[in-house]
Design a protein around this motif. Structure first.
Motif, short mmCIF file in Angstrom:
data_model
loop_
_atom_site.label_atom_id
_atom_site.label_comp_id
_atom_site.label_asym_id
_atom_site.label_seq_id
_atom_site.Cartn_x
_atom_site.Cartn_y
_atom_site.Cartn_z
N SER A 155 43.03 -30.20 55.96
CA SER A 155 43.74 -30.62 54.74
C SER A 155 45.15 -30.04 54.66
O SER A 155 45.74 -30.01 53.59
CB SER A 155 42.95 -30.24 53.47
OG SER A 155 41.74 -30.94 53.43
N ARG A 156 45.72 -29.60 55.80
CA ARG A 156 47.06 -28.99 55.76
C ARG A 156 48.11 -29.98 55.28
O ARG A 156 48.99 -29.64 54.49
CB ARG A 156 47.41 -28.46 57.15
CG ARG A 156 48.74 -27.73 57.24
CD ARG A 156 48.74 -26.68 58.34
NE ARG A 156 48.31 -27.21 59.60
CZ ARG A 156 49.14 -27.49 60.61
NH1 ARG A 156 50.44 -27.32 60.48
NH2 ARG A 156 48.68 -27.93 61.75
N GLY A 205 42.39 -36.36 41.04
CA GLY A 205 41.51 -35.58 41.90
C GLY A 205 41.64 -35.99 43.35
O GLY A 205 42.39 -36.91 43.71
N TYR A 206 40.87 -35.30 44.19
CA TYR A 206 40.98 -35.45 45.64
C TYR A 206 39.59 -35.46 46.25
O TYR A 206 38.75 -34.60 45.94
CB TYR A 206 41.81 -34.30 46.19
CG TYR A 206 41.86 -34.15 47.69
CD1 TYR A 206 42.35 -35.16 48.51
CD2 TYR A 206 41.43 -32.96 48.30
CE1 TYR A 206 42.41 -35.00 49.88
CE2 TYR A 206 41.50 -32.79 49.67
CZ TYR A 206 41.99 -33.81 50.46
OH TYR A 206 42.05 -33.64 51.82
N GLY A 228 30.60 -30.71 58.19
CA GLY A 228 30.32 -30.26 56.84
C GLY A 228 30.77 -28.86 56.53
O GLY A 228 31.42 -28.61 55.51
N ASP A 229 30.44 -27.88 57.39
CA ASP A 229 30.81 -26.49 57.13
C ASP A 229 32.32 -26.34 57.13
O ASP A 229 32.90 -25.63 56.29
CB ASP A 229 30.18 -25.57 58.18
CG ASP A 229 28.66 -25.56 58.10
OD1 ASP A 229 28.15 -25.65 56.97
OD2 ASP A 229 28.00 -25.45 59.14
N TYR A 230 32.97 -26.99 58.07
CA TYR A 230 34.44 -26.92 58.16
C TYR A 230 35.06 -27.57 56.93
O TYR A 230 36.03 -27.06 56.36
CB TYR A 230 34.88 -27.63 59.44
CG TYR A 230 36.31 -27.37 59.84
CD1 TYR A 230 36.65 -26.23 60.55
CD2 TYR A 230 37.31 -28.28 59.52
CE1 TYR A 230 37.96 -25.99 60.94
CE2 TYR A 230 38.62 -28.04 59.90
CZ TYR A 230 38.94 -26.90 60.61
OH TYR A 230 40.24 -26.68 60.99
N LEU A 231 34.48 -28.69 56.50
CA LEU A 231 34.99 -29.40 55.32
C LEU A 231 34.88 -28.53 54.08
O LEU A 231 35.83 -28.44 53.28
CB LEU A 231 34.22 -30.70 55.12
CG LEU A 231 34.52 -31.47 53.83
CD1 LEU A 231 35.96 -31.97 53.83
CD2 LEU A 231 33.55 -32.66 53.68
N ALA A 284 38.03 -27.46 51.89
CA ALA A 284 38.11 -27.86 50.48
C ALA A 284 38.22 -26.64 49.58
O ALA A 284 38.97 -26.66 48.59
CB ALA A 284 36.89 -28.70 50.11
N GLY A 285 37.49 -25.58 49.90
CA GLY A 285 37.58 -24.36 49.10
C GLY A 285 38.96 -23.72 49.17
O GLY A 285 39.50 -23.26 48.16
N ALA A 286 39.54 -23.72 50.39
CA ALA A 286 40.89 -23.16 50.55
C ALA A 286 41.91 -24.00 49.79
O ALA A 286 42.83 -23.46 49.16
CB ALA A 286 41.25 -23.10 52.04
N LEU A 287 41.75 -25.31 49.80
CA LEU A 287 42.67 -26.18 49.08
C LEU A 287 42.55 -25.96 47.57
O LEU A 287 43.55 -25.92 46.85
CB LEU A 287 42.39 -27.65 49.42
CG LEU A 287 43.27 -28.67 48.71
CD1 LEU A 287 44.71 -28.56 49.20
CD2 LEU A 287 42.76 -30.09 48.93
N ALA A 288 41.32 -25.82 47.08
CA ALA A 288 41.11 -25.59 45.65
C ALA A 288 41.78 -24.29 45.19
O ALA A 288 42.26 -24.20 44.06
CB ALA A 288 39.62 -25.57 45.34
N GLU A 289 41.82 -23.29 46.08
CA GLU A 289 42.51 -22.04 45.73
C GLU A 289 44.01 -22.24 45.68
O GLU A 289 44.69 -21.67 44.82
CB GLU A 289 42.15 -20.96 46.76
CG GLU A 289 40.71 -20.46 46.66
CD GLU A 289 40.43 -19.36 47.67
OE1 GLU A 289 41.37 -18.95 48.38
OE2 GLU A 289 39.27 -18.92 47.75
N ARG A 290 44.53 -23.07 46.59
CA ARG A 290 45.97 -23.31 46.61
C ARG A 290 46.42 -24.20 45.46
O ARG A 290 47.53 -24.06 44.95
CB ARG A 290 46.38 -23.95 47.94
CG ARG A 290 46.19 -23.06 49.16
CD ARG A 290 46.91 -23.60 50.37
NE ARG A 290 46.47 -24.93 50.76
CZ ARG A 290 45.45 -25.20 51.57
NH1 ARG A 290 44.72 -24.19 52.04
NH2 ARG A 290 45.15 -26.44 51.89
N LEU A 291 45.54 -25.15 45.07
CA LEU A 291 45.86 -26.10 44.01
C LEU A 291 44.77 -26.03 42.95
O LEU A 291 43.95 -26.94 42.81
CB LEU A 291 45.97 -27.52 44.57
CG LEU A 291 47.00 -27.75 45.69
CD1 LEU A 291 46.90 -29.16 46.24
CD2 LEU A 291 48.41 -27.47 45.18
N PRO A 292 44.72 -24.95 42.16
CA PRO A 292 43.60 -24.72 41.24
C PRO A 292 43.48 -25.76 40.13
O PRO A 292 42.41 -25.91 39.54
CB PRO A 292 43.90 -23.32 40.66
CG PRO A 292 45.36 -23.13 40.87
CD PRO A 292 45.72 -23.85 42.12
#
Length: 322
Positions: free
Chosen positions: A93-94, A108-109, A116-119, A123-131
């Motif tokens: 998702s970079r 939303g996105y 699955g694990d990578y996704l 997704a968790g890292a993106l949610a932290e960047r775009l809360p």
């Protein structure tokens, strides 16, 4: 890659394993051996591909990122406010950050990926960047028909398919994917697609055969995955990464070449390899602008705008549902 370093590869569920096994048996039983490129992307394969995107030789990612930055205002003006973005094969998702930030009042996105694990980690890292952003990851094969989450009902939708992943499909398969995406996203939808352009081979081929050998490791990892998840008997030391360009087809091909005569056993099946025989693992088609517009038009999309970088390496296309 750091965000995914500790992601555990839990493998496929029973249905996924059966699909993987079926593709492997069918592909290696054919007169010309081949394996679908989607199986390159387990957790390790996805992380290796992320590493590839940072290599000096691999121009597509940095060129597309720069182009997305340059056209952000144009995209924001052209796409509807309050939309959901659906990314097909989201990976890390970079690029998504740039794209999502370009849109107005984004609702939303929905990232879709088979790993699955990578996704979940991405997704968790993106949610932290775009809360502020609602993120609903969907684990699945984006090349198949997939229902979208109910939260998207009656909202504008924008498909996002960067990275020239469209080039991994045969042209007829690319049209099929775009037609399925058109049905999935619905009437009134838009789609933004990254498409690699035709260019000189001295630029093109090193992008798939880098000096550090990361792409070779990415390709050979498929054999490790077959061994791990299907009980295969590949010795990766007896195979080599090979890259070639088919001018008639307009595509780069990745192969795994057997360096010796050998027999490999998988799930009770025996597969004979001659020295020099290859497994065709991936295509990457390169398009002229008008060629891609023709494919998209046949799949129910109307080309609205397109942009290219100053060197003519890469293109981004805005499509509208026809």
């Amino acid at each position: 890659m750091d965000a995914f370093a500790d992601v555990e590869d839990t493998g496929l569920d029973d249905d996924g394993r059966e699909a993987f096994l079926s593709d492997v048996i069918d592909g290696l039983s054919a007169a010309t051996k081949t394996l679908p490129c989607k199986w390159l992307y387990d957790v390790r394969g996805s992380a290796l591909f992320e590493e590839i995107t940072h290599l000096d030789e691999y121009y597509p990612t940095r060129t597309e990122l720069a182009l997305l930055t340059d056209i952000a205002d144009d995209l924001g003006a052209a796409l509807p406010a309050g939309a959901w973005v659906v990314e097909f094969g989201s990976g890390s998702s970079r690029k998504s950050d740039l794209f999502l930030n370009a849109l107005t009042d984004l609702r939303g996105y929905v990232p879709i990926d088979v790993a699955g694990d990578y996704l979940e980690a991405a997704a968790g890292a993106l949610a932290e960047r775009l809360p502020h952003l609602k993120v609903i990851p969907v684990v699945g094969d984006f090349t198949a028909e997939l229902p979208l989450p109910a939260a998207l009902d009656d909202a504008p939708t924008v498909g996002f398919f960067p990275g020239s992943t469209i080039g991994n499909f045969e042209p007829a398969q690319a049209a099929g994917f775009l037609a399925r995406a058109r049905r999935t996203l619905g009437d009134g939808a838009f789609m933004v697609v990254g498409v690699d352009l035709k260019k000189d081979l001295d630029v093109l081929l090193p992008a798939y055969d880098d000096a550090k050998g990361v792409t070779a490791d990415f390709n050979l990892n498929l054999l490790d995955r077959i061994n791990r998840e299907l009980g295969g008997g590949f010795d990766r030391a007896r195979f080599a990464h090979r890259v070639r360009y088919d001018d008639g087809e307009g595509r780069v091909e990745m192969h795994l070449e057997s360096t010796v005569d050998q027999t490999v056993h998988i799930d009770g099946h025996a597969f004979n390899f001659r020295a020099g025989e290859t497994i065709h693992t991936e295509n990457s088609y390169k398009y002229a602008i008008e060629d891609f517009h023709r494919v998209a038009g046949g799949a129910g999309w109307r080309a609205q705008q397109h942009w290219t970088d100053a060197d003519g390496l890469f293109s981004i296309h805005l499509l509208a549902a026809a």
